[in-house]
Motif scaffolding. Structure first.
Motif, PDB file in Angstrom:
ATOM      1  N   UNK A 155       0.723  -1.194  -0.028  1.00 32.16           N
ATOM      2  CA  UNK A 155       0.003   0.060   0.084  1.00 32.16           C
ATOM      3  C   UNK A 155       0.885   1.323   0.137  1.00 32.16           C
ATOM      4  N   UNK A 156       2.090   1.074   0.830  1.00 32.34           N
ATOM      5  CA  UNK A 156       2.933   2.510   0.789  1.00 32.34           C
ATOM      6  C   UNK A 156       3.494   2.832  -0.714  1.00 32.34           C
ATOM      7  N   UNK A 157       3.538   1.667  -1.691  1.00 33.91           N
ATOM      8  CA  UNK A 157       4.239   1.978  -2.711  1.00 33.91           C
ATOM      9  C   UNK A 157       3.087   2.184  -3.873  1.00 33.91           C
ATOM     10  N   UNK A 158       1.853   2.372  -3.678  1.00 33.65           N
ATOM     11  CA  UNK A 158       0.690   2.587  -4.470  1.00 33.65           C
ATOM     12  C   UNK A 158      -0.043   1.360  -4.892  1.00 33.65           C
ATOM     13  N   UNK A 159      -0.033   0.215  -4.307  1.00 35.77           N
ATOM     14  CA  UNK A 159      -0.632  -0.738  -4.558  1.00 35.77           C
ATOM     15  C   UNK A 159      -1.885  -0.889  -3.833  1.00 35.77           C
ATOM     16  N   UNK A 160      -3.053  -0.608  -4.672  1.00 32.67           N
ATOM     17  CA  UNK A 160      -4.370  -0.435  -4.154  1.00 32.67           C
ATOM     18  C   UNK A 160      -5.217  -1.669  -3.545  1.00 32.67           C
ATOM     19  N   UNK A 161      -4.939  -2.743  -3.919  1.00 29.60           N
ATOM     20  CA  UNK A 161      -5.559  -3.942  -3.534  1.00 29.60           C
ATOM     21  C   UNK A 161      -4.601  -5.279  -3.916  1.00 29.60           C
ATOM     22  N   UNK A 162      -4.770  -6.293  -3.166  1.00 27.51           N
ATOM     23  CA  UNK A 162      -4.058  -7.566  -3.450  1.00 27.51           C
ATOM     24  C   UNK A 162      -4.955  -8.797  -3.452  1.00 27.51           C
ATOM     25  N   UNK A 163      -4.727  -9.950  -3.963  1.00 26.33           N
ATOM     26  CA  UNK A 163      -5.536 -10.994  -4.102  1.00 26.33           C
ATOM     27  C   UNK A 163      -4.307 -12.095  -3.367  1.00 26.33           C
ATOM     28  N   UNK A 164      -4.851 -12.958  -2.349  1.00 21.39           N
ATOM     29  CA  UNK A 164      -4.062 -13.672  -1.713  1.00 21.39           C
ATOM     30  C   UNK A 164      -4.588 -15.254  -2.048  1.00 21.39           C
ATOM     31  N   UNK A 165      -3.572 -16.081  -2.366  1.00 23.71           N
ATOM     32  CA  UNK A 165      -3.798 -17.503  -2.269  1.00 23.71           C
ATOM     33  C   UNK A 165      -2.865 -18.122  -1.232  1.00 23.71           C
ATOM     34  N   UNK A 166      -3.650 -18.892  -0.306  1.00 20.58           N
ATOM     35  CA  UNK A 166      -3.005 -19.706   0.692  1.00 20.58           C
ATOM     36  C   UNK A 166      -3.602 -20.994   0.870  1.00 20.58           C
ATOM     37  N   UNK A 167      -3.209 -21.770   1.794  1.00 22.16           N
ATOM     38  CA  UNK A 167      -3.880 -22.942   2.282  1.00 22.16           C
ATOM     39  C   UNK A 167      -4.243 -23.005   3.864  1.00 22.16           C
ATOM     40  N   UNK A 168      -4.544 -21.747   4.204  1.00 20.30           N
ATOM     41  CA  UNK A 168      -4.507 -21.790   5.880  1.00 20.30           C
ATOM     42  C   UNK A 168      -5.989 -22.239   6.084  1.00 20.30           C
ATOM     43  N   UNK A 169      -6.191 -23.147   7.060  1.00 21.64           N
ATOM     44  CA  UNK A 169      -7.122 -23.794   7.598  1.00 21.64           C
ATOM     45  C   UNK A 169      -8.193 -22.702   7.897  1.00 21.64           C
ATOM     46  N   UNK A 170      -9.598 -23.084   7.682  1.00 26.01           N
ATOM     47  CA  UNK A 170     -10.542 -21.999   8.544  1.00 26.01           C
ATOM     48  C   UNK A 170     -10.623 -22.181  10.016  1.00 26.01           C
TER      49      UNK A 170
END
Length: 318
Positions: free
Chosen positions: A23-38
């Motif tokens: 966000x500090x370098x101007x990226x306004x949104x991200x998409x995350x892929x992970x395998x973290x359990x609910x």
């Protein structure tokens, strides 16, 4: 139109910090892929359709963000990301810590995330739901907040927002006056009013956020005399300082540490003696800097609440 897709191969431990730094370098949104359990709570509520297989969770994560080709120099962005990895690897597991490029077709990036925003409990009595989802109260005391964040920050699901909501749940009294600095979608002001506050003054530097907040006040049927909305920078705008008012019972600022620190030097003029100042959006690496700013500006720390890498200061003004 084609988009440049940047993919960071990293570790789940680094995802929140990467989001902050990007966000500090101007990226306004991200998409995350992970395998973290609910979590158990998520499983009970079935907030997603497909449950990850816990045995497959190896800590790896991919963080994607997208830029229009004419709006960026890919080589420069990659160097900035590599610098971020170098910085955070001193205190955080970054996994592979690599970045790659690809091209992707035009999609509705603004609205695709809605498939993953489901109703959830933000505090003991507050349940947040998107406007497009149905929800039946689990108990009579449930306070329901409907949110359509649009492109303004604030679904309530992020740790920093939940910490603020939980603090408001504890400290708001009937008839209180609240000042919400960096209101985003308006969710904290709405929560305060639904918890019994008499009036909320909500401010954001982003005109779009103020427009979204107004829409969310309307969706939640908050009477117009219960809130005021302004855009601008409270630190530097003399006119806005007058509009923000004085003698508030509670001020909440869910922003970033680098904004909270200078804000803390001037916010006391808007808060009554003995009033509550709630600050969040603070990475734990910035905790001591914020603590110092608070104590230097006549705030006594009542408690510091933590959730993952984030912390929230609850203070009183002397």
């Amino acid at each position: 139109m084609k988009w440049i897709r940047f993919t960071l191969d990293t570790h789940t431990e680094a995802v929140d910090i990467l989001s902050y730094k990007l966000n500090e370098i101007g990226v306004e949104g991200i998409e995350i892929e992970d395998k973290v359990p609910l979590s158990d709570a998520d499983k009970e509520k079935m907030f997603v359709d497909i449950l990850p297989d816990e045995k497959d969770n190896d800590g790896t994560a991919k963080v994607h963000f997208y830029m229009e080709p004419e709006d960026c120099v890919p080589e420069t962005v990659m160097l900035q990301v590599q610098d971020i990895f170098e910085e955070i690897k001193e205190y955080c597991e970054i996994g592979k810590g690599t970045i790659s490029l690809s091209e992707t077709e035009d999609k509705d990036w603004i609205n695709n995330w809605k498939a993953y925003f489901k109703p959830f409990r933000a505090s003991k009595d507050i349940v947040i739901k998107p406007t497009w989802e149905d929800y039946e109260k689990e108990k009579e005391t449930d306070i329901l907040i409907e949110i359509d964040p649009g492109i303004a920050f604030g679904t309530g699901s992020h740790e920093t927002t939940r910490l603020c909501i939980q603090a408001l749940d504890t400290y708001v009294k009937d008839g209180d006056s609240i000042l919400d600095v960096g209101c985003g979608s308006g969710i904290l002001s709405i929560a305060g009013i639904k918890l019994g506050a008499g009036h909320a003054t909500a401010i954001d530097i982003d005109e779009v956020a103020v427009k979204v907040a107004a829409e969310n006040f309307a969706v939640n049927k908050i009477p117009a005399n219960k809130y005021s909305l302004y855009d601008g920078n409270l630190i530097s705008n003399a006119f806005l300082k007058v509009r923000a008012g004085t003698n508030h019972d509670i001020i909440v600022a869910n922003i970033l540490a680098d904004v909270i620190i200078p804000l803390t030097a001037v916010i006391g003029q808007h808060l009554k003696k003995g009033g509550i100042y709630i600050t969040s959006g603070i990475l734990n690496t910035k905790e001591e800097e914020v603590r110092e700013a608070l104590t230097e500006n006549n705030f006594d720390i009542l408690s510091v609440e933590h959730m993952k890498e984030w912390c929230c200061f609850i203070t009183t003004y002397r």
